[in-house]
Design a protein around this motif. Structure first.
Motif, mmCIF file in Angstrom:
data_model
loop_
_atom_site.group_PDB
_atom_site.id
_atom_site.type_symbol
_atom_site.label_atom_id
_atom_site.label_comp_id
_atom_site.label_asym_id
_atom_site.label_seq_id
_atom_site.Cartn_x
_atom_site.Cartn_y
_atom_site.Cartn_z
ATOM 1 N N ASP A 59 -4.693 5.130 -8.601
ATOM 2 C CA ASP A 59 -5.093 6.297 -7.835
ATOM 3 C C ASP A 59 -6.302 6.994 -8.471
ATOM 4 O O ASP A 59 -7.176 7.464 -7.766
ATOM 5 C CB ASP A 59 -3.947 7.290 -7.729
ATOM 6 C CG ASP A 59 -2.807 6.774 -6.877
ATOM 7 O OD1 ASP A 59 -2.993 5.758 -6.184
ATOM 8 O OD2 ASP A 59 -1.749 7.399 -6.901
ATOM 9 N N ALA A 60 -6.291 7.059 -9.777
ATOM 10 C CA ALA A 60 -7.385 7.753 -10.471
ATOM 11 C C ALA A 60 -8.719 7.064 -10.223
ATOM 12 O O ALA A 60 -9.741 7.738 -10.045
ATOM 13 C CB ALA A 60 -7.098 7.824 -11.963
ATOM 14 N N MET B 82 0.344 10.977 0.410
ATOM 15 C CA MET B 82 1.096 11.075 1.662
ATOM 16 C C MET B 82 1.159 9.720 2.366
ATOM 17 O O MET B 82 2.189 9.356 2.941
ATOM 18 C CB MET B 82 0.485 12.132 2.577
ATOM 19 C CG MET B 82 0.671 13.534 2.055
ATOM 20 S SD MET B 82 0.195 14.881 3.161
ATOM 21 C CE MET B 82 -1.266 14.317 3.938
ATOM 22 N N PHE B 83 0.066 8.949 2.321
ATOM 23 C CA PHE B 83 0.060 7.623 2.922
ATOM 24 C C PHE B 83 1.114 6.731 2.278
ATOM 25 O O PHE B 83 1.853 6.022 2.967
ATOM 26 C CB PHE B 83 -1.327 6.994 2.789
ATOM 27 C CG PHE B 83 -1.375 5.568 3.250
ATOM 28 C CD1 PHE B 83 -1.369 5.270 4.599
ATOM 29 C CD2 PHE B 83 -1.411 4.539 2.330
ATOM 30 C CE1 PHE B 83 -1.401 3.951 5.035
ATOM 31 C CE2 PHE B 83 -1.445 3.228 2.749
ATOM 32 C CZ PHE B 83 -1.437 2.922 4.104
ATOM 33 N N ARG B 84 1.208 6.766 0.964
ATOM 34 C CA ARG B 84 2.179 5.920 0.267
ATOM 35 C C ARG B 84 3.613 6.315 0.598
ATOM 36 O O ARG B 84 4.481 5.453 0.767
ATOM 37 C CB ARG B 84 1.948 5.982 -1.226
ATOM 38 C CG ARG B 84 0.706 5.246 -1.602
ATOM 39 C CD ARG B 84 0.550 5.156 -3.071
ATOM 40 N NE ARG B 84 -0.648 4.376 -3.345
ATOM 41 C CZ ARG B 84 -1.120 4.155 -4.529
ATOM 42 N NH1 ARG B 84 -0.492 4.651 -5.573
ATOM 43 N NH2 ARG B 84 -2.202 3.448 -4.694
ATOM 44 N N VAL B 85 3.874 7.610 0.698
ATOM 45 C CA VAL B 85 5.228 8.066 1.023
ATOM 46 C C VAL B 85 5.607 7.625 2.427
ATOM 47 O O VAL B 85 6.706 7.104 2.661
ATOM 48 C CB VAL B 85 5.333 9.605 0.872
ATOM 49 C CG1 VAL B 85 6.610 10.135 1.485
ATOM 50 C CG2 VAL B 85 5.236 9.989 -0.586
ATOM 51 N N VAL B 86 4.710 7.791 3.368
ATOM 52 C CA VAL B 86 4.994 7.404 4.753
ATOM 53 C C VAL B 86 5.144 5.890 4.867
ATOM 54 O O VAL B 86 6.027 5.394 5.570
ATOM 55 C CB VAL B 86 3.885 7.935 5.694
ATOM 56 C CG1 VAL B 86 4.020 7.354 7.083
ATOM 57 C CG2 VAL B 86 3.940 9.452 5.754
ATOM 58 N N ARG C 115 6.172 3.782 2.546
ATOM 59 C CA ARG C 115 7.484 3.410 1.994
ATOM 60 C C ARG C 115 8.609 3.731 2.969
ATOM 61 O O ARG C 115 9.546 2.942 3.136
ATOM 62 C CB ARG C 115 7.735 4.134 0.680
ATOM 63 C CG ARG C 115 7.092 3.479 -0.485
ATOM 64 C CD ARG C 115 7.586 4.069 -1.802
ATOM 65 N NE ARG C 115 6.504 3.962 -2.765
ATOM 66 C CZ ARG C 115 5.971 4.962 -3.420
ATOM 67 N NH1 ARG C 115 6.429 6.176 -3.259
ATOM 68 N NH2 ARG C 115 4.981 4.762 -4.262
ATOM 69 N N ALA C 116 8.546 4.892 3.602
ATOM 70 C CA ALA C 116 9.580 5.284 4.556
ATOM 71 C C ALA C 116 9.601 4.352 5.769
ATOM 72 O O ALA C 116 10.679 3.966 6.253
ATOM 73 C CB ALA C 116 9.372 6.725 5.006
ATOM 74 N N GLN C 117 8.418 3.972 6.254
ATOM 75 C CA GLN C 117 8.371 3.061 7.394
ATOM 76 C C GLN C 117 8.880 1.670 7.031
ATOM 77 O O GLN C 117 9.586 1.040 7.826
ATOM 78 C CB GLN C 117 6.954 2.980 7.941
ATOM 79 C CG GLN C 117 6.519 4.218 8.671
ATOM 80 C CD GLN C 117 5.105 4.118 9.227
ATOM 81 O OE1 GLN C 117 4.355 3.234 8.846
ATOM 82 N NE2 GLN C 117 4.776 5.035 10.116
ATOM 83 N N LEU C 118 8.532 1.202 5.844
ATOM 84 C CA LEU C 118 9.009 -0.115 5.421
ATOM 85 C C LEU C 118 10.525 -0.097 5.214
ATOM 86 O O LEU C 118 11.216 -1.063 5.556
ATOM 87 C CB LEU C 118 8.297 -0.559 4.149
ATOM 88 C CG LEU C 118 6.818 -0.881 4.305
ATOM 89 C CD1 LEU C 118 6.203 -1.174 2.945
ATOM 90 C CD2 LEU C 118 6.599 -2.022 5.264
ATOM 91 N N ALA C 119 11.042 0.993 4.677
ATOM 92 C CA ALA C 119 12.501 1.107 4.486
ATOM 93 C C ALA C 119 13.210 1.179 5.828
ATOM 94 O O ALA C 119 14.282 0.597 6.004
ATOM 95 C CB ALA C 119 12.825 2.345 3.653
#
Length: 64
Positions: free
Chosen positions: A1-2, A50-54, A56-60
């Motif tokens: 990310d950095a 936020m993209f990574r959280v969403v 992960r949630a969609q893949l789960a």
């Protein structure tokens, strides 16, 4: 990310924003473009998170 955030900051601070600073003083142009790029980099970092959280949630949800 950095690495992504630093690349975004450098691109905006040195390429995109300097022509938009209403000054003829090179020091002020560098200062204000760096300050604006830092704010935009913070927003970019939030967007990546936020993209990574969403994602992960969609893949789960797709696995269920």
């Amino acid at each position: 990310d950095a690495v992504l955030v630093l690349a975004f900051f450098a691109f905006f601070a040195f390429r995109v924003l300097p022509p938009h600073v209403p000054s003829t003083d090179p020091t002020m142009i560098r200062l204000w473009s760096a300050l604006a790029a830092s704010c935009l980099s913070g927003v970019w970092w939030l967007a990546i998170q936020m993209f990574r959280v969403v994602l992960r949630a969609q893949l789960a949800a797709a696995k269920k």
